[in-house]
Design an enzyme around this catalytic site. Sequence first.
Site, PDB file in Angstrom:
ATOM      1  CD  GLU A  87      -8.454  -5.873  -6.101  1.00  0.00           C
ATOM      2  OE1 GLU A  87      -8.991  -6.939  -6.429  1.00  0.00           O
ATOM      3  OE2 GLU A  87      -7.636  -5.770  -5.150  1.00  0.00           O
ATOM      4  N   PRO A  88      -8.050   0.289  -7.213  1.00  0.00           N
ATOM      5  CG  PRO A  88      -8.804   2.002  -8.608  1.00  0.00           C
ATOM      6  CD  PRO A  88      -8.607   0.508  -8.557  1.00  0.00           C
ATOM      7  N   GLY A  89      -8.188   2.328  -4.309  1.00  0.00           N
ATOM      8  CA  GLY A  89      -9.045   2.759  -3.199  1.00  0.00           C
ATOM      9  C   GLY A  89      -8.592   4.102  -2.676  1.00  0.00           C
ATOM     10  CB  CYS A  94      -5.511   7.878  28.376  1.00  0.00           C
ATOM     11  SG  CYS A  94      -4.534   7.829  29.886  1.00  0.00           S
ATOM     12  CD  GLU A  95      -2.630   4.171  24.649  1.00  0.00           C
ATOM     13  OE1 GLU A  95      -1.385   4.051  24.567  1.00  0.00           O
ATOM     14  OE2 GLU A  95      -3.377   3.331  25.178  1.00  0.00           O
ATOM     15  CB  SER A 105      -0.912   0.012   1.234  1.00  0.00           C
ATOM     16  OG  SER A 105      -1.840  -1.045   1.182  1.00  0.00           O
ATOM     17  N   GLY A 114      -3.080  -0.388  -4.134  1.00  0.00           N
ATOM     18  CA  GLY A 114      -1.991   0.104  -3.305  1.00  0.00           C
ATOM     19  C   GLY A 114      -1.365   1.385  -3.817  1.00  0.00           C
TER      20      GLY A 114
END
Length: 472
Positions: free
Chosen positions: A312-314, A392-393, A234, A270
Amino acid sequence: MSPNPLAPGWLVEPSDANALPDSVWSRSAHRDEAGALVVGGVSVADLVREYGTPLYVLDEDDARSRAAEARAAFDSEFARIGTTAKVYYAGKAFLSADVARWVSAAGLKVDICTGGEFAVAQAAGVDPSQMGFHGNNKSLAEIDRTVAAGIGAIVVDSPAEVDRVADAAERHGVVQPVRVRVNSGVHASTHEYLATAREDQKFGITLTDTPEVVAAIRRRPSLAFLGLHSHIGSQIFGADGFVEAARRLLTVHAALLADGPVPELNLGGGFGIAYTSVDDAPAIGELARALADIVGAECARLGIDVPVLAVEPGRIVIGPSTTTLYTVGTLKDVQVATGEGDGSAVRRYVSVDGGMSDNARPALYGADYSVRMVNRASSASPALVRVAGKHCESGDIVVLADYLPGDVAPGDILGVPATGAYCWSLSSNYNHVGRPAVVAVRDGGSRVIVRGETEADILARDAGLDTTNGRA
């Protein structure tokens, strides 16, 4: 003024921290005379007033036009080498009923990988025959449901799926078209977690095992073998990975022709987009041309006909369409050692009302994004910032590094562009935060296409609470 030594080497301090680089922002995005962002003819002030923040703002014409351009580019370039194109929109990037309708109207098929994605596309009116079904662990129920509905193609991801799909097709009295996902061993230059065509990973069938799996498919009368499928990663900018993957797949493709037809070859997707002003992402026409050249030359070398080509473009369709809006809460200047003697510099942390629950990609992949202050323009000197979320990270970062005007303040609105792909679709309720709404803008109007979640929505799912009478 010298640049902040804490800035990454690729990041260039802008001469104008208000500028909106065309390569990153959606096509209609611009500032009005007062300096506020306008998308699809709608001002940020109006959007925030009506819908609040965080908010995904989707430029509808941008998404529609990119889908149409993908269709036209692959049609034109593949016709040049004597074949036709099947263009699937990769629904995992972002799928809603409206988006499914837009890409279908542009002539794209829809690629789904779960029963839930199938349900959305089908409910939106997409004919199942215009869908392809991916996934490394499709359930028996998902296979049965999609076969019964007349799914256009199922991508077989493991030997076990051959009989599972064939049995379902027999039960429903149909012949089910299938592709075989091949793990070509090609690794596109990308993040480790985005590599999906290496031997030691969950996807696909090895090149050496592929002929045996195809033979098993051909032995089942309820299956029709379409061809091979590959997905090499990707956020890919170059064609080198596709060159090598096509070469390897077409060698197997040519050998399979000895025992029967192989009408198609699916090269996957990708294709990358620009997230920052320094990203050099190729246009869809360039990608289509490169893939056509690759396949045409390799088929000529092998002495075989060019198959129907599927892609398969996304991300390249939906990614640039969307900007996420946030409201600034707190600012904190942190003195950080530069690693050069006793030197130090200031990194300004700008905290906003969203975070990793609406964009998990920086935390998952270290993905870079851009940011601009969008409620106003400013003549203040640029300051290096890190945009942090409210969760909280410590890894809850939205933008790792960019420059904002030095007078950015609580209450200002920030816009993070290119958030159309894998932001809403990866969103969560971490810390019991509701997922934001997705609002489409076009011709000066706005409408919700995915409703945002409220605390009431979250509480309603907690079976330990009886919200009908207020009793726990």
